[in-house]
Motif scaffolding. Structure first.
Motif, PDB file in Angstrom:
ATOM      1  N   ALA A 138     -36.702 -19.104 -26.978  1.00  0.00           N
ATOM      2  CA  ALA A 138     -35.799 -19.787 -27.822  1.00  0.00           C
ATOM      3  C   ALA A 138     -34.214 -19.358 -27.516  1.00  0.00           C
ATOM      4  O   ALA A 138     -33.515 -20.247 -27.223  1.00  0.00           O
ATOM      5  N   LEU A 139     -33.981 -18.202 -27.126  1.00  0.00           N
ATOM      6  CA  LEU A 139     -32.497 -17.799 -26.541  1.00  0.00           C
ATOM      7  C   LEU A 139     -32.150 -18.415 -25.392  1.00  0.00           C
ATOM      8  O   LEU A 139     -31.231 -18.817 -25.020  1.00  0.00           O
ATOM      9  N   THR A 140     -33.388 -18.509 -24.535  1.00  0.00           N
ATOM     10  CA  THR A 140     -33.150 -19.026 -23.164  1.00  0.00           C
ATOM     11  C   THR A 140     -32.661 -20.506 -23.518  1.00  0.00           C
ATOM     12  O   THR A 140     -31.582 -20.993 -22.703  1.00  0.00           O
ATOM     13  N   ASP A 141     -33.331 -21.277 -24.205  1.00  0.00           N
ATOM     14  CA  ASP A 141     -33.317 -22.792 -24.565  1.00  0.00           C
ATOM     15  C   ASP A 141     -31.798 -23.019 -25.120  1.00  0.00           C
ATOM     16  O   ASP A 141     -31.027 -23.736 -24.437  1.00  0.00           O
ATOM     17  N   VAL A 142     -31.334 -21.949 -26.034  1.00  0.00           N
ATOM     18  CA  VAL A 142     -29.955 -22.291 -26.689  1.00  0.00           C
ATOM     19  C   VAL A 142     -29.190 -22.054 -25.525  1.00  0.00           C
ATOM     20  O   VAL A 142     -27.934 -22.757 -25.436  1.00  0.00           O
ATOM     21  N   LEU A 143     -28.904 -21.022 -24.744  1.00  0.00           N
ATOM     22  CA  LEU A 143     -27.961 -20.586 -23.600  1.00  0.00           C
ATOM     23  C   LEU A 143     -27.932 -21.738 -22.690  1.00  0.00           C
ATOM     24  O   LEU A 143     -26.883 -21.938 -22.180  1.00  0.00           O
ATOM     25  N   GLU A 144     -29.180 -22.343 -22.546  1.00  0.00           N
ATOM     26  CA  GLU A 144     -29.010 -23.358 -21.260  1.00  0.00           C
ATOM     27  C   GLU A 144     -28.488 -24.697 -21.663  1.00  0.00           C
ATOM     28  O   GLU A 144     -27.713 -25.361 -21.234  1.00  0.00           O
ATOM     29  N   ARG A 198     -26.153 -24.803 -24.255  1.00  0.00           N
ATOM     30  CA  ARG A 198     -24.637 -24.753 -24.501  1.00  0.00           C
ATOM     31  C   ARG A 198     -24.004 -24.356 -22.961  1.00  0.00           C
ATOM     32  O   ARG A 198     -22.752 -24.282 -22.906  1.00  0.00           O
ATOM     33  N   GLY A 199     -24.889 -24.289 -21.813  1.00  0.00           N
ATOM     34  CA  GLY A 199     -24.255 -24.212 -20.750  1.00  0.00           C
ATOM     35  C   GLY A 199     -23.813 -22.752 -20.176  1.00  0.00           C
ATOM     36  O   GLY A 199     -23.179 -22.452 -19.251  1.00  0.00           O
ATOM     37  N   ILE A 200     -24.141 -21.795 -21.043  1.00  0.00           N
ATOM     38  CA  ILE A 200     -23.887 -20.427 -20.944  1.00  0.00           C
ATOM     39  C   ILE A 200     -24.595 -19.753 -19.900  1.00  0.00           C
ATOM     40  O   ILE A 200     -23.881 -19.008 -18.933  1.00  0.00           O
ATOM     41  N   LEU A 201     -25.802 -20.208 -19.872  1.00  0.00           N
ATOM     42  CA  LEU A 201     -26.596 -19.380 -18.766  1.00  0.00           C
ATOM     43  C   LEU A 201     -26.435 -20.000 -17.356  1.00  0.00           C
ATOM     44  O   LEU A 201     -25.941 -18.940 -16.462  1.00  0.00           O
ATOM     45  N   GLU A 202     -26.051 -21.161 -17.278  1.00  0.00           N
ATOM     46  CA  GLU A 202     -25.631 -21.571 -15.936  1.00  0.00           C
ATOM     47  C   GLU A 202     -24.149 -21.089 -15.321  1.00  0.00           C
ATOM     48  O   GLU A 202     -23.892 -20.624 -14.485  1.00  0.00           O
ATOM     49  N   SER A 203     -23.320 -20.952 -16.460  1.00  0.00           N
ATOM     50  CA  SER A 203     -21.922 -20.147 -16.181  1.00  0.00           C
ATOM     51  C   SER A 203     -22.006 -18.819 -15.890  1.00  0.00           C
ATOM     52  O   SER A 203     -21.410 -18.163 -15.016  1.00  0.00           O
ATOM     53  N   VAL A 204     -22.996 -18.121 -16.579  1.00  0.00           N
ATOM     54  CA  VAL A 204     -23.195 -16.664 -16.397  1.00  0.00           C
ATOM     55  C   VAL A 204     -23.945 -16.567 -14.930  1.00  0.00           C
ATOM     56  O   VAL A 204     -23.328 -15.689 -13.854  1.00  0.00           O
ATOM     57  N   ARG A 205     -24.691 -17.444 -14.506  1.00  0.00           N
ATOM     58  CA  ARG A 205     -25.393 -17.407 -13.178  1.00  0.00           C
ATOM     59  C   ARG A 205     -24.282 -17.792 -12.040  1.00  0.00           C
ATOM     60  O   ARG A 205     -24.341 -16.986 -11.148  1.00  0.00           O
ATOM     61  N   GLY A 206     -23.487 -18.658 -12.419  1.00  0.00           N
ATOM     62  CA  GLY A 206     -22.378 -18.920 -11.407  1.00  0.00           C
ATOM     63  C   GLY A 206     -21.370 -17.705 -11.335  1.00  0.00           C
ATOM     64  O   GLY A 206     -20.838 -17.402 -10.318  1.00  0.00           O
ATOM     65  N   ARG A 207     -20.940 -17.270 -12.322  1.00  0.00           N
ATOM     66  CA  ARG A 207     -20.321 -15.933 -12.435  1.00  0.00           C
ATOM     67  C   ARG A 207     -20.904 -14.847 -11.661  1.00  0.00           C
ATOM     68  O   ARG A 207     -20.192 -14.200 -10.604  1.00  0.00           O
ATOM     69  N   ILE A 208     -22.224 -14.589 -11.619  1.00  0.00           N
ATOM     70  CA  ILE A 208     -22.657 -13.533 -10.867  1.00  0.00           C
ATOM     71  C   ILE A 208     -22.767 -13.844  -9.332  1.00  0.00           C
ATOM     72  O   ILE A 208     -22.535 -12.982  -8.619  1.00  0.00           O
ATOM     73  N   ARG A 209     -23.026 -15.240  -9.028  1.00  0.00           N
ATOM     74  CA  ARG A 209     -22.868 -15.318  -7.503  1.00  0.00           C
ATOM     75  C   ARG A 209     -21.544 -15.308  -7.041  1.00  0.00           C
ATOM     76  O   ARG A 209     -21.453 -14.556  -6.094  1.00  0.00           O
ATOM     77  N   SER A 210     -20.700 -15.551  -7.858  1.00  0.00           N
ATOM     78  CA  SER A 210     -19.167 -15.586  -7.501  1.00  0.00           C
ATOM     79  C   SER A 210     -18.891 -13.972  -7.093  1.00  0.00           C
ATOM     80  O   SER A 210     -18.283 -13.554  -6.213  1.00  0.00           O
ATOM     81  N   GLU A 211     -19.318 -13.257  -8.183  1.00  0.00           N
ATOM     82  CA  GLU A 211     -19.216 -11.652  -8.020  1.00  0.00           C
ATOM     83  C   GLU A 211     -20.088 -11.108  -6.930  1.00  0.00           C
ATOM     84  O   GLU A 211     -19.229 -10.182  -6.018  1.00  0.00           O
ATOM     85  N   ILE A 212     -21.092 -11.717  -6.663  1.00  0.00           N
ATOM     86  CA  ILE A 212     -21.740 -10.921  -5.312  1.00  0.00           C
ATOM     87  C   ILE A 212     -21.086 -11.449  -4.296  1.00  0.00           C
ATOM     88  O   ILE A 212     -20.828 -10.642  -3.049  1.00  0.00           O
ATOM     89  N   PHE A 213     -20.679 -12.751  -3.772  1.00  0.00           N
ATOM     90  CA  PHE A 213     -19.906 -13.111  -2.904  1.00  0.00           C
ATOM     91  C   PHE A 213     -18.659 -12.293  -2.707  1.00  0.00           C
ATOM     92  O   PHE A 213     -18.429 -11.798  -1.444  1.00  0.00           O
ATOM     93  N   ASN A 214     -18.076 -11.980  -3.990  1.00  0.00           N
ATOM     94  CA  ASN A 214     -16.836 -11.291  -3.643  1.00  0.00           C
ATOM     95  C   ASN A 214     -17.150  -9.778  -3.332  1.00  0.00           C
ATOM     96  O   ASN A 214     -16.261  -9.106  -2.275  1.00  0.00           O
ATOM     97  N   ALA A 215     -18.290  -9.399  -3.614  1.00  0.00           N
ATOM     98  CA  ALA A 215     -18.660  -7.761  -3.386  1.00  0.00           C
ATOM     99  C   ALA A 215     -19.043  -7.824  -1.965  1.00  0.00           C
ATOM    100  O   ALA A 215     -18.854  -6.918  -1.015  1.00  0.00           O
ATOM    101  N   LEU A 216     -19.688  -8.870  -1.224  1.00  0.00           N
ATOM    102  CA  LEU A 216     -20.063  -8.994   0.113  1.00  0.00           C
ATOM    103  C   LEU A 216     -19.047  -9.503   1.142  1.00  0.00           C
ATOM    104  O   LEU A 216     -19.078  -9.270   2.280  1.00  0.00           O
ATOM    105  N   ASP A 217     -17.882  -9.955   0.498  1.00  0.00           N
ATOM    106  CA  ASP A 217     -16.740 -10.516   1.373  1.00  0.00           C
ATOM    107  C   ASP A 217     -16.322  -9.225   2.197  1.00  0.00           C
ATOM    108  O   ASP A 217     -15.898  -8.343   1.665  1.00  0.00           O
ATOM    109  N   CYS A 218     -16.447  -9.410   3.460  1.00  0.00           N
ATOM    110  CA  CYS A 218     -15.860  -8.432   4.190  1.00  0.00           C
ATOM    111  C   CYS A 218     -14.071  -8.401   4.428  1.00  0.00           C
ATOM    112  O   CYS A 218     -13.423  -9.370   4.843  1.00  0.00           O
ATOM    113  N   LYS A 219     -13.485  -7.571   3.787  1.00  0.00           N
ATOM    114  CA  LYS A 219     -12.158  -7.471   3.737  1.00  0.00           C
ATOM    115  C   LYS A 219     -11.420  -7.170   5.101  1.00  0.00           C
ATOM    116  O   LYS A 219     -10.083  -7.554   5.186  1.00  0.00           O
TER     117      LYS A 219
END
Length: 153
Positions: free
Chosen positions: A12-18, A20-41
């Motif tokens: 039920a929580l997964t359905d509600v979060l999906e 509302r677009g929150i789940l996809e937003s969190v997934r996007g944020r996680i991907r972004s943070e992973i790319f930032n962490a892996l980005d070779c400065k």
């Protein structure tokens, strides 16, 4: 019994979060943070030329208009562009386009696509022997795409 209730709650929580677009937003944020962490400065990025800056600004305006916040954030981070966008007037002058007041509510990318598609229709009408099949087919595809996109909203 308790496991079934936990699973039901989780579902039920997964359905509600999906919904509302929150789940996809969190997934996007996680991907972004992973790319930032892996980005070779240590590797210097090449300085973007003026065309690249304009293209990135057109894309950024489109992403922000459509609330693709994390994608826009990733674009800014990876491209190294300023948090302050270029002014619409400046971009229009650089691209030698002028938009009407009512179309300024939309990202410039929409106006450019509309203008190019209208030019194509005018050009096709001059070559009428080919126009009916190409234009009709393109209109059908765009109508079908727009309809399915709007239904998803």
């Amino acid at each position: 019994m308790i496991m079934a209730q936990i699973e039901e709650l989780r579902s039920a929580l997964t359905d509600v979060l999906e919904k509302r677009g929150i789940l996809e937003s969190v997934r996007g944020r996680i991907r972004s943070e992973i790319f930032n962490a892996l980005d070779c400065k240590d590797v210097a990025k090449p300085k973007p030329n003026n065309d690249t800056i304009l293209i990135n600004e057109l894309i950024r305006e489109y992403l922000e208009y459509n609330n693709y916040k994390y994608t826009a954030s990733t674009l800014k981070s990876e491209s190294g562009q300023s948090d302050l966008p270029l002014s619409r007037d400046f971009i229009e002058s650089e691209l030698h386009v002028k938009t009407m007041r009512q179309s300024r509510k939309l990202p410039l990318l929409y106006t450019l696509i509309n203008d190019f598609s209208q030019r194509g229709k005018i050009s096709d009408q001059k070559n009428s022997h080919m126009a009916s099949s190409r234009t009709g087919q393109a209109d059908d595809e765009m109508h079908s795409y727009s309809k399915s996109y709007l239904e998803d909203e």
